[in-house]
Scaffold this motif. Structure first.
Motif, mmCIF file in Angstrom:
data_model
loop_
_atom_site.group_PDB
_atom_site.id
_atom_site.type_symbol
_atom_site.label_atom_id
_atom_site.label_comp_id
_atom_site.label_asym_id
_atom_site.label_seq_id
_atom_site.Cartn_x
_atom_site.Cartn_y
_atom_site.Cartn_z
ATOM 1 N N ALA A 133 0.824 -1.206 0.000
ATOM 2 C CA ALA A 133 0.000 0.000 0.000
ATOM 3 C C ALA A 133 0.860 1.259 0.000
ATOM 4 O O ALA A 133 0.548 2.245 -0.690
ATOM 5 N N GLU A 134 1.943 1.237 0.734
ATOM 6 C CA GLU A 134 2.825 2.409 0.828
ATOM 7 C C GLU A 134 3.506 2.725 -0.493
ATOM 8 O O GLU A 134 3.905 3.872 -0.731
ATOM 9 N N SER A 135 3.631 1.726 -1.371
ATOM 10 C CA SER A 135 4.260 1.981 -2.669
ATOM 11 C C SER A 135 3.423 2.926 -3.531
ATOM 12 O O SER A 135 3.919 3.490 -4.506
ATOM 13 N N MET A 136 2.167 3.134 -3.164
ATOM 14 C CA MET A 136 1.310 4.048 -3.920
ATOM 15 C C MET A 136 1.419 5.487 -3.417
ATOM 16 O O MET A 136 1.087 6.438 -4.153
ATOM 17 N N LEU A 137 1.899 5.682 -2.205
ATOM 18 C CA LEU A 137 1.885 7.015 -1.587
ATOM 19 C C LEU A 137 2.603 8.084 -2.410
ATOM 20 O O LEU A 137 2.110 9.213 -2.509
ATOM 21 N N PRO A 138 3.780 7.810 -3.013
ATOM 22 C CA PRO A 138 4.434 8.876 -3.796
ATOM 23 C C PRO A 138 3.656 9.283 -5.037
ATOM 24 O O PRO A 138 3.900 10.359 -5.592
ATOM 25 N N HIS A 139 2.719 8.466 -5.462
ATOM 26 C CA HIS A 139 2.023 8.709 -6.727
ATOM 27 C C HIS A 139 0.579 9.169 -6.526
ATOM 28 O O HIS A 139 0.053 9.931 -7.330
ATOM 29 N N ASP A 140 -0.054 8.690 -5.473
ATOM 30 C CA ASP A 140 -1.400 9.142 -5.107
ATOM 31 C C ASP A 140 -1.591 8.857 -3.619
ATOM 32 O O ASP A 140 -1.955 7.749 -3.238
ATOM 33 N N PRO A 234 -8.832 7.754 -15.954
ATOM 34 C CA PRO A 234 -7.705 8.519 -16.485
ATOM 35 C C PRO A 234 -6.972 9.251 -15.359
ATOM 36 O O PRO A 234 -7.597 9.918 -14.524
ATOM 37 N N GLY A 235 -5.666 9.104 -15.313
ATOM 38 C CA GLY A 235 -4.869 9.680 -14.238
ATOM 39 C C GLY A 235 -4.714 8.750 -13.052
ATOM 40 O O GLY A 235 -3.915 9.026 -12.147
ATOM 41 N N GLY A 236 -5.478 7.641 -13.030
ATOM 42 C CA GLY A 236 -5.367 6.663 -11.953
ATOM 43 C C GLY A 236 -4.206 5.704 -12.195
ATOM 44 O O GLY A 236 -3.454 5.836 -13.169
ATOM 45 N N HIS A 237 -4.056 4.720 -11.305
ATOM 46 C CA HIS A 237 -2.881 3.875 -11.342
ATOM 47 C C HIS A 237 -3.213 2.385 -11.304
ATOM 48 O O HIS A 237 -4.198 1.978 -10.678
ATOM 49 N N LEU A 238 -2.366 1.624 -11.962
ATOM 50 C CA LEU A 238 -2.394 0.163 -11.915
ATOM 51 C C LEU A 238 -1.131 -0.293 -11.197
ATOM 52 O O LEU A 238 -0.021 0.131 -11.543
ATOM 53 N N LEU A 239 -1.292 -1.146 -10.202
ATOM 54 C CA LEU A 239 -0.178 -1.627 -9.382
ATOM 55 C C LEU A 239 -0.083 -3.140 -9.563
ATOM 56 O O LEU A 239 -1.031 -3.868 -9.266
ATOM 57 N N ILE A 240 1.049 -3.615 -10.084
ATOM 58 C CA ILE A 240 1.230 -5.030 -10.399
ATOM 59 C C ILE A 240 2.456 -5.571 -9.691
ATOM 60 O O ILE A 240 3.523 -4.937 -9.705
ATOM 61 N N ALA A 365 10.639 -11.319 -6.946
ATOM 62 C CA ALA A 365 9.448 -10.650 -7.477
ATOM 63 C C ALA A 365 9.811 -9.223 -7.886
ATOM 64 O O ALA A 365 10.831 -8.675 -7.456
ATOM 65 N N TYR A 366 8.974 -8.646 -8.728
ATOM 66 C CA TYR A 366 9.113 -7.229 -9.041
ATOM 67 C C TYR A 366 7.737 -6.578 -9.013
ATOM 68 O O TYR A 366 6.704 -7.251 -9.100
ATOM 69 N N ARG A 367 7.739 -5.269 -8.872
ATOM 70 C CA ARG A 367 6.502 -4.489 -8.763
ATOM 71 C C ARG A 367 6.574 -3.294 -9.703
ATOM 72 O O ARG A 367 7.603 -2.606 -9.755
ATOM 73 N N LEU A 368 5.503 -3.063 -10.439
ATOM 74 C CA LEU A 368 5.404 -1.894 -11.311
ATOM 75 C C LEU A 368 4.206 -1.055 -10.901
ATOM 76 O O LEU A 368 3.140 -1.598 -10.585
ATOM 77 N N VAL A 369 4.398 0.261 -10.898
ATOM 78 C CA VAL A 369 3.291 1.207 -10.729
ATOM 79 C C VAL A 369 3.150 1.943 -12.052
ATOM 80 O O VAL A 369 4.107 2.546 -12.550
ATOM 81 N N ALA A 370 1.960 1.874 -12.634
ATOM 82 C CA ALA A 370 1.729 2.477 -13.946
ATOM 83 C C ALA A 370 0.538 3.430 -13.886
ATOM 84 O O ALA A 370 -0.494 3.101 -13.302
ATOM 85 N N ARG A 371 0.687 4.613 -14.484
ATOM 86 C CA ARG A 371 -0.386 5.609 -14.507
ATOM 87 C C ARG A 371 -1.096 5.554 -15.857
ATOM 88 O O ARG A 371 -0.457 5.517 -16.906
ATOM 89 N N ARG A 372 -2.419 5.540 -15.794
ATOM 90 C CA ARG A 372 -3.189 5.598 -17.051
ATOM 91 C C ARG A 372 -3.153 7.020 -17.574
ATOM 92 O O ARG A 372 -3.544 7.966 -16.892
ATOM 93 N N ASP A 373 -2.675 7.180 -18.802
ATOM 94 C CA ASP A 373 -2.519 8.532 -19.352
ATOM 95 C C ASP A 373 -3.857 9.091 -19.786
ATOM 96 O O ASP A 373 -4.816 8.337 -20.022
#
Length: 373
Positions: A133-140, A234-240, A365-373
């Protein structure tokens, strides 16, 4: 504590509880055995699709066999192969389980016989869930709503609420665990079913959609990613977060590397492949993490899988008959003999490897945070 040492001569409540649990499990196993016997009457070949001759990710026909193994967790019958594409590096189960096979091998793992065990395992990982959950804090830092795909019993959502108290968490899963998650209040709404099929109901609804160790279970990862694009606003995020097939542990430990998790894990996507696919769909990858999602259990799990494979089987409904007293005793002896090695594996995982896991290429494992443009 025995009756001889208890002042009132009564039985120990702890012993009574464990005895009742074992008796209940034995009865449930016996009740399920006829059904499994019928399922296996014609063997396991019917559980597989025809073998592919091309990569499901890029279409290349340059395939090599990467791994051959068995079901090392439930010990259900069957042999499984993973092929690797020599052009894009994608690794996938080949031949892949069909719908009947997925039902058979998932049965009694996350629910049924396995529900209590897996619920306890996932419920004890609060620190890991908070980190996700904390991995999202810098982005939203203040998402209004969040949909967790493959939520299971909803333990991530319960822990994430402590990090993001203003966020409403919903969960989606194809098992009945999501109903338990809603009843226990871990998710606001629990949706059961296929994410791509349910996605039209959620078009552009969520600030965040997460897929933690979900994509590798899906039959069509690309379809799942397209559904996620539609559901994220739009502007939201996908966390994988997914297992990293390029981890050195995958080669060093071979079939004993826990993230292979056959036969449940169908696809293993190298990070470069996933980044490109997300970009093609209309996302911008804003963060890539390898150290944070690493789960320091590789050596411990490898030792346990080897011990469990070597020891006589525990009773299970897919066995022709329950093991006798001698086999149960032999199993206990093998597991007991392996305790020092299990302890050593734990120490190495947590204190020797973990601080250097990414630098040594051992992150599992790896984690990606992606923003929908």
């Amino acid at each position: 504590m025995s009756d001889k040492t208890r002042p009132n001569g009564g039985s120990d409540p702890v012993d009574d509880t464990e005895s009742a649990r074992l008796t209940d499990r034995a009865a449930r196993v016996a009740a399920l055995r006829p059904g499994y016997r019928a399922d296996l009457a014609d063997g396991v070949a019917r559980f597989f699709e025809p073998r592919r001759t091309s990569c499901p990710w890029c279409g290349s026909e340059r395939l090599t066999t990467r791994l051959r193994t068995t079901d090392l967790l439930q010990h259900k019958p069957g042999r499984f192969e993973l092929d690797r594409c020599e052009d894009c590096g994608h690794t996938f189960q080949n031949p892949r389980l069909n719908e009947a096979g997925l039902e058979f091998y998932y049965r009694d793992f996350y629910d049924g016989l396995g529900e209590q065990k897996m619920g306890g395992t996932f419920g004890g990982r609060t620190k890991m869930y908070r980190g996700r959950a904390e991995s999202m804090l810098p982005h939203d830092p203040t998402p209004k709503n969040w949909l967790d795909i493959g939520t299971g019993h909803g333990h991530f959502c319960a822990a994430a609420r402590e990090v993001l108290p203003g966020t409403v968490f919903d969960g989606l899963d194809f098992t009945d665990g999501v109903g338990l998650a809603e009843r226990e209040g871990r998710v606001e709404h629990g949706y059961r079913g296929s994410f791509p099929e349910l996605a039209p109901e959620f078009t552009a609804r969520y600030d965040v959609v997460s897929m933690f160790h979900y994509l590798e279970h899906s039959t069509e990862p690309d379809r799942e990613l397209r559904a996620a694009y539609d559901v994220v606003r739009p502007g939201g995020h996908l966390l994988i977060e997914v297992p990293d097939p390029e981890s050195r542990y995958a080669r060093l430990l071979g079939r004993w590397w826990l993230p292979w998790l056959q036969p449940q894990h169908l696809h293993f996507v190298p990070v470069a492949n996933l980044r490109r696919r997300l970009t093609d769909l209309g996302f911008t990858v804003v963060a890539e993490q390898h150290t944070e999602p690493h789960d320091p259990v590789d050596l411990l799990a490898a030792v346990w899988l080897a011990l469990d494979h070597t020891a006589p089987r525990e009773d299970a409904p897919w066995l022709a008959q329950p093991p006798g007293a001698l086999r149960r005793g032999l199993r206990a002896a093998v597991v007991l003999a392996g305790v020092p090695v299990l302890a050593l594996g734990t120490l190495l995982d947590r204190f020797a490897v973990r601080p250097l896991a990414h630098r040594l290429g051992l992150s599992n494992a790896y984690r990606l945070v992606a923003r929908r443009d």
